[in-house]
Design a protein around this motif. Structure first.
Motif, PDB file in Angstrom:
ATOM      1  N   ASN A  18     -21.603 -37.248 -11.707  1.00 30.95           N
ATOM      2  CA  ASN A  18     -20.464 -38.160 -11.602  1.00 30.95           C
ATOM      3  C   ASN A  18     -20.745 -39.499 -12.286  1.00 30.95           C
ATOM      4  N   GLU A  19     -21.987 -39.998 -12.105  1.00 31.99           N
ATOM      5  CA  GLU A  19     -22.346 -41.286 -12.715  1.00 31.99           C
ATOM      6  C   GLU A  19     -22.333 -41.187 -14.239  1.00 31.99           C
ATOM      7  N   TYR A  20     -22.887 -40.096 -14.775  1.00 28.65           N
ATOM      8  CA  TYR A  20     -22.862 -39.901 -16.229  1.00 28.65           C
ATOM      9  C   TYR A  20     -21.428 -39.782 -16.728  1.00 28.65           C
ATOM     10  N   PHE A  21     -20.589 -39.078 -15.961  1.00 30.60           N
ATOM     11  CA  PHE A  21     -19.187 -38.917 -16.359  1.00 30.60           C
ATOM     12  C   PHE A  21     -18.501 -40.282 -16.450  1.00 30.60           C
ATOM     13  N   LYS A  22     -18.704 -41.115 -15.419  1.00 29.92           N
ATOM     14  CA  LYS A  22     -18.061 -42.432 -15.407  1.00 29.92           C
ATOM     15  C   LYS A  22     -18.542 -43.307 -16.559  1.00 29.92           C
ATOM     16  N   ASN A  23     -19.769 -43.062 -17.023  1.00 29.16           N
ATOM     17  CA  ASN A  23     -20.316 -43.836 -18.151  1.00 29.16           C
ATOM     18  C   ASN A  23     -19.971 -43.234 -19.509  1.00 29.16           C
ATOM     19  N   GLY A  24     -19.165 -42.172 -19.492  1.00 23.05           N
ATOM     20  CA  GLY A  24     -18.735 -41.560 -20.753  1.00 23.05           C
ATOM     21  C   GLY A  24     -19.754 -40.633 -21.386  1.00 23.05           C
ATOM     22  N   GLN A  25     -20.813 -40.273 -20.631  1.00 24.51           N
ATOM     23  CA  GLN A  25     -21.856 -39.374 -21.154  1.00 24.51           C
ATOM     24  C   GLN A  25     -21.552 -37.946 -20.658  1.00 24.51           C
ATOM     25  N   GLY A  27     -21.719 -34.881 -21.986  1.00 21.61           N
ATOM     26  CA  GLY A  27     -22.666 -33.785 -22.152  1.00 21.61           C
ATOM     27  C   GLY A  27     -23.719 -33.790 -21.055  1.00 21.61           C
ATOM     28  N   ASP A  28     -24.246 -34.979 -20.724  1.00 19.37           N
ATOM     29  CA  ASP A  28     -25.220 -35.100 -19.647  1.00 19.37           C
ATOM     30  C   ASP A  28     -24.580 -34.760 -18.299  1.00 19.37           C
ATOM     31  N   ALA A  29     -23.338 -35.206 -18.120  1.00 19.15           N
ATOM     32  CA  ALA A  29     -22.633 -34.895 -16.871  1.00 19.15           C
ATOM     33  C   ALA A  29     -22.507 -33.384 -16.688  1.00 19.15           C
ATOM     34  N   ALA A  30     -22.111 -32.681 -17.749  1.00 19.54           N
ATOM     35  CA  ALA A  30     -21.965 -31.231 -17.678  1.00 19.54           C
ATOM     36  C   ALA A  30     -23.291 -30.558 -17.338  1.00 19.54           C
ATOM     37  N   SER A  31     -24.390 -31.094 -17.875  1.00 19.92           N
ATOM     38  CA  SER A  31     -25.706 -30.529 -17.596  1.00 19.92           C
ATOM     39  C   SER A  31     -26.065 -30.627 -16.121  1.00 19.92           C
ATOM     40  N   PHE A  32     -25.793 -31.784 -15.522  1.00 19.04           N
ATOM     41  CA  PHE A  32     -26.106 -31.953 -14.096  1.00 19.04           C
ATOM     42  C   PHE A  32     -25.185 -31.109 -13.220  1.00 19.04           C
ATOM     43  N   TYR A  33     -23.915 -31.013 -13.611  1.00 13.96           N
ATOM     44  CA  TYR A  33     -23.015 -30.147 -12.847  1.00 13.96           C
ATOM     45  C   TYR A  33     -23.490 -28.688 -12.930  1.00 13.96           C
ATOM     46  N   ALA A  60     -13.847 -30.978 -16.512  1.00 15.42           N
ATOM     47  CA  ALA A  60     -13.411 -32.302 -16.975  1.00 15.42           C
ATOM     48  C   ALA A  60     -14.346 -32.830 -18.055  1.00 15.42           C
ATOM     49  N   SER A  61     -15.637 -32.589 -17.878  1.00 15.71           N
ATOM     50  CA  SER A  61     -16.619 -33.024 -18.887  1.00 15.71           C
ATOM     51  C   SER A  61     -16.393 -32.287 -20.201  1.00 15.71           C
ATOM     52  N   TYR A  62     -16.177 -30.983 -20.112  1.00 13.99           N
ATOM     53  CA  TYR A  62     -15.921 -30.194 -21.318  1.00 13.99           C
ATOM     54  C   TYR A  62     -14.650 -30.670 -22.019  1.00 13.99           C
ATOM     55  N   LEU A  63     -13.625 -30.965 -21.228  1.00 13.41           N
ATOM     56  CA  LEU A  63     -12.358 -31.416 -21.809  1.00 13.41           C
ATOM     57  C   LEU A  63     -12.537 -32.737 -22.543  1.00 13.41           C
TER      58      LEU A  63
END
Length: 309
Positions: A18-25, A27-33, A60-63
């Motif tokens: 979630n933190e990576y997603f909020k920061n616009g990262q 690809g990293d967000a998808a990895s943690f999910y 959402a990260s993929y989109l």
């Protein structure tokens, strides 16, 4: 890319995502999910809701990254786990729209409106799909649609209760692990007034009066803050006025409402180019070209920017 510690639980991995997603990262967000999904799936079949949320968050990260095919897959898994989840339906609809699978996008947007008729982005999506499908198939376009599922009344009530705010809600609450702003229900009068003000802004743009147009668009957004084109139109004015940070913000707000919006991606890329934010510019152009591979202005701008690296 950061790696998880062995001791991390799936919930910690989700929060990191979630933190990576909020920061616009994204690809990293998808990895943690993905790591969280793997751990949760090993825990057995009792965590359907949590697993559904994780798949929806990864979608959402993929989109955001323009990976619409994987977004569709994850949303479908999420909906298999918890049918009629509105976020998964909206994300899949946006991905279908970007992939030009307009009939399927229409079905998902309409399904959302069965659950909650006060979702502006679902209304906007339905209107866009209606226009496109009418142009494609003529007046008989509805005959070619896949079946639209009927949402049972008990499901509607359960979903609306789950998404309704508590009696004393805390500020900046989160749903499905991703922060969202409260969306007020708009009256028909406010929407109509917002549209009129936007059209007045459009007329000023045609006259080259961009500063006055910004004022009209700002007034319009106070009436209807969910109208994507008003953000992208005001961003265009900010570009003309060389207010690049403001243009970036408007495009980012537009992309929160419509992650596959071509104008928002292109104009944000233009603004980032002017601010020498070359990496961000290239990322937006690459995302745009994954959605619309034949977009000539984006191709030209990408070549121009790559030469400056």
């Amino acid at each position: 890319m950061p790696h998880k510690r062995r001791s991390q639980a799936w919930s910690e991995l989700k929060q990191t995502g979630n933190e990576y997603f909020k920061n616009g990262q994204y690809g990293d967000a998808a990895s943690f999910y993905s790591q969280a999904i793997q751990l949760l799936e090993k825990a057995g079949p009792t965590k359907h809701l949590d697993l559904s949320i994780l798949y929806s968050n990864r979608a959402a990260s993929y989109l955001k990254d323009g990976n619409c095919g994987e977004c569709v897959k994850d949303c479908t898994v999420s909906l298999d786990l918890v049918p009629f989840g509105m976020k998964s339906l909206m994300r899949r609809a946006a991905a279908y729209e970007a992939l030009e699978r307009y009939r399927l996008a229409y079905v998902d947007y309409k399904t959302v409106l069965q659950i909650d008729c006060n979702v502006p982005s679902a209304h906007d999506g339905t209107n866009r799909m209606t226009k496109v499908l009418t142009e494609m198939d003529g007046l008989s376009w509805r005959e070619k649609l896949p079946p639209i599922p009927t949402v049972p009344m008990e499901v509607k009530e359960k979903l609306l209760q789950a998404s309704a705010p508590a009696q004393a809600p805390a500020p900046n609450t989160q749903q499905n692990g991703i922060k969202e702003n409260d969306k007020p229900v708009l009256s028909d009068v406010a929407i109509k007034k917002g549209k009129t003000l936007k059209e007045e802004g459009n007329a000023l743009v045609k006259k080259g009066e961009h500063k006055k147009a910004v004022e009209k668009y700002t007034q319009s957004l106070k009436q209807d803050p969910a109208e994507v084109t008003t953000y992208t139109n005001r961003a265009l004015c900010y570009l003309s006025l060389k207010k690049y940070k403001e243009a970036v913000k408007d495009c980012s707000d537009a992309l929160k409402l419509d992650a596959a919006n071509i104008k928002a991606l292109y104009r944000r890329a233009q603004a980032n180019k002017e601010m020498k934010e070359i990496k961000a510019c290239i990322e937006d152009l690459n995302t745009l070209l994954r959605i619309d591979p034949k977009n000539i202005p984006a191709e030209k701008l990408l070549l121009e920017v790559q030469k400056t690296k």
